[in-house]
Design a protein around this motif. Structure first.
Motif, PDB file in Angstrom:
ATOM      1  N   HIS A 176     -15.777  -2.406  -3.088  1.00 51.53           N
ATOM      2  CA  HIS A 176     -14.763  -3.452  -3.138  1.00 51.53           C
ATOM      3  C   HIS A 176     -13.499  -3.058  -2.381  1.00 51.53           C
ATOM      4  O   HIS A 176     -13.242  -1.883  -2.131  1.00 51.53           O
ATOM      5  CB  HIS A 176     -14.390  -3.772  -4.593  1.00 51.53           C
ATOM      6  N   HIS A 177     -12.725  -4.060  -2.040  1.00 53.74           N
ATOM      7  CA  HIS A 177     -11.432  -3.850  -1.387  1.00 53.74           C
ATOM      8  C   HIS A 177     -10.336  -4.206  -2.391  1.00 53.74           C
ATOM      9  O   HIS A 177     -10.295  -5.331  -2.893  1.00 53.74           O
ATOM     10  CB  HIS A 177     -11.319  -4.727  -0.138  1.00 53.74           C
ATOM     11  N   ARG A 178      -9.456  -3.255  -2.675  1.00 56.08           N
ATOM     12  CA  ARG A 178      -8.392  -3.458  -3.659  1.00 56.08           C
ATOM     13  C   ARG A 178      -7.050  -3.145  -3.011  1.00 56.08           C
ATOM     14  O   ARG A 178      -6.817  -2.033  -2.562  1.00 56.08           O
ATOM     15  CB  ARG A 178      -8.615  -2.566  -4.883  1.00 56.08           C
ATOM     16  N   ARG A 179      -6.183  -4.136  -3.006  1.00 55.66           N
ATOM     17  CA  ARG A 179      -4.860  -4.024  -2.388  1.00 55.66           C
ATOM     18  C   ARG A 179      -3.813  -4.136  -3.489  1.00 55.66           C
ATOM     19  O   ARG A 179      -3.797  -5.110  -4.237  1.00 55.66           O
ATOM     20  CB  ARG A 179      -4.718  -5.149  -1.376  1.00 55.66           C
ATOM     21  N   LEU A 180      -2.933  -3.153  -3.595  1.00 52.19           N
ATOM     22  CA  LEU A 180      -1.954  -3.076  -4.676  1.00 52.19           C
ATOM     23  C   LEU A 180      -0.544  -3.214  -4.122  1.00 52.19           C
ATOM     24  O   LEU A 180      -0.179  -2.546  -3.154  1.00 52.19           O
ATOM     25  CB  LEU A 180      -2.071  -1.732  -5.405  1.00 52.19           C
ATOM     26  N   PHE A 181       0.253  -4.068  -4.767  1.00 55.92           N
ATOM     27  CA  PHE A 181       1.676  -4.211  -4.481  1.00 55.92           C
ATOM     28  C   PHE A 181       2.452  -3.799  -5.732  1.00 55.92           C
ATOM     29  O   PHE A 181       2.154  -4.269  -6.831  1.00 55.92           O
ATOM     30  CB  PHE A 181       2.025  -5.665  -4.148  1.00 55.92           C
ATOM     31  N   THR A 182       3.439  -2.933  -5.556  1.00 55.61           N
ATOM     32  CA  THR A 182       4.291  -2.482  -6.661  1.00 55.61           C
ATOM     33  C   THR A 182       5.738  -2.795  -6.304  1.00 55.61           C
ATOM     34  O   THR A 182       6.212  -2.412  -5.234  1.00 55.61           O
ATOM     35  CB  THR A 182       4.120  -0.968  -6.895  1.00 55.61           C
ATOM     36  N   ARG A 183       6.430  -3.480  -7.223  1.00 50.55           N
ATOM     37  CA  ARG A 183       7.811  -3.885  -6.956  1.00 50.55           C
ATOM     38  C   ARG A 183       8.743  -2.678  -6.920  1.00 50.55           C
ATOM     39  O   ARG A 183       8.630  -1.766  -7.741  1.00 50.55           O
ATOM     40  CB  ARG A 183       8.304  -4.869  -8.020  1.00 50.55           C
ATOM     41  N   THR A 184       9.648  -2.681  -5.936  1.00 51.32           N
ATOM     42  CA  THR A 184      10.685  -1.660  -5.816  1.00 51.32           C
ATOM     43  C   THR A 184      12.028  -2.364  -5.750  1.00 51.32           C
ATOM     44  O   THR A 184      12.092  -3.596  -5.700  1.00 51.32           O
ATOM     45  CB  THR A 184      10.493  -0.832  -4.531  1.00 51.32           C
ATOM     46  N   ASP A 185      13.112  -1.604  -5.729  1.00 47.23           N
ATOM     47  CA  ASP A 185      14.438  -2.211  -5.618  1.00 47.23           C
ATOM     48  C   ASP A 185      14.590  -3.021  -4.336  1.00 47.23           C
ATOM     49  O   ASP A 185      15.282  -4.019  -4.295  1.00 47.23           O
ATOM     50  CB  ASP A 185      15.535  -1.134  -5.682  1.00 47.23           C
TER      51      ASP A 185
END
Length: 195
Positions: A176-185
């Motif tokens: 599978h292809h998993r793309r992660l976004f994590t919020r920063t300032d």
């Protein structure tokens, strides 16, 4: 993954538009996970009713179990599973109530029977018989006969402002292809996850 958008909200909008074209029923159905203050998890399906750069919105009776848990902890996670596209979308983060004007505007778009049902239902609480609920519904029909149905004071919406977003696409042989976004300032950090 063919999408190259680096804004997770823009990418969600693209995926959601595709899901509205391919899912047979309720492309806006999402699993909503909450916990009690003591950490007991609970999950149920709800319908997404709005999304933008501020987050993801759904509506409910504030006396329901899910609303009590959301108000107690201020956190939730959501999951869309679009089987026709072989995709999932996950988001987690803090939740807050939508303002009254936003809730009123959405409530006004609901069918009259849905509006009356919001008044008649003690959502998530024990019901002795279906006849009791039907009688309460009939009472609300009589009460609001010929007039507009206002939004009940115990009914409104929540917005999840995600701190973590994952886009998952099925791959052959479970690659599978998993793309992660994590919020920063300053916005969002982006990375990949192993399948």
């Amino acid at each position: 993954m063919t999408d190259t958008a680096d804004d997770p909200f823009a990418l969600f909008a693209l995926w959601f538009a595709e899901a509205r074209e391919t899912e047979i029923n309720d492309s806006n159905a999402m699993a909503l996970a909450t916990t009690t203050a003591g950490g007991q998890p609970s999950v149920r399906m709800v319908l997404l009713k709005g999304h933008d750069a501020r987050g993801f919105v759904w509506y409910t009776n504030f006396e329901s179990r899910k609303a009590r848990e959301l108000l107690d902890t201020g956190k939730a996670a959501i999951l869309f599973h679009w089987k026709s596209l072989r995709r999932q979308f996950r988001a987690e983060g803090p939740v807050s109530r939508v303002d009254d004007a936003e809730a009123d505007a959405y409530f006004a778009t609901r069918s009259r029977d849905s509006q009356l049902g919001a008044w008649a239902s003690d959502q998530s609480r024990p019901l002795d018989s279906r006849a009791t609920f039907e009688a309460r519904f009939a009472e609300m029909q009589a009460k609001f006969d010929g007039g507009d149905v206002p939004r009940p004071p115990h009914w409104s919406g929540f917005r999840l402002a995600p701190e973590r977003i994952e886009f998952w696409e099925d791959g052959a042989h479970r690659l599978h292809h998993r793309r992660l976004f994590t919020r920063t300032d300053g916005g969002w950090d982006e990375g990949l996850l192993y399948p």
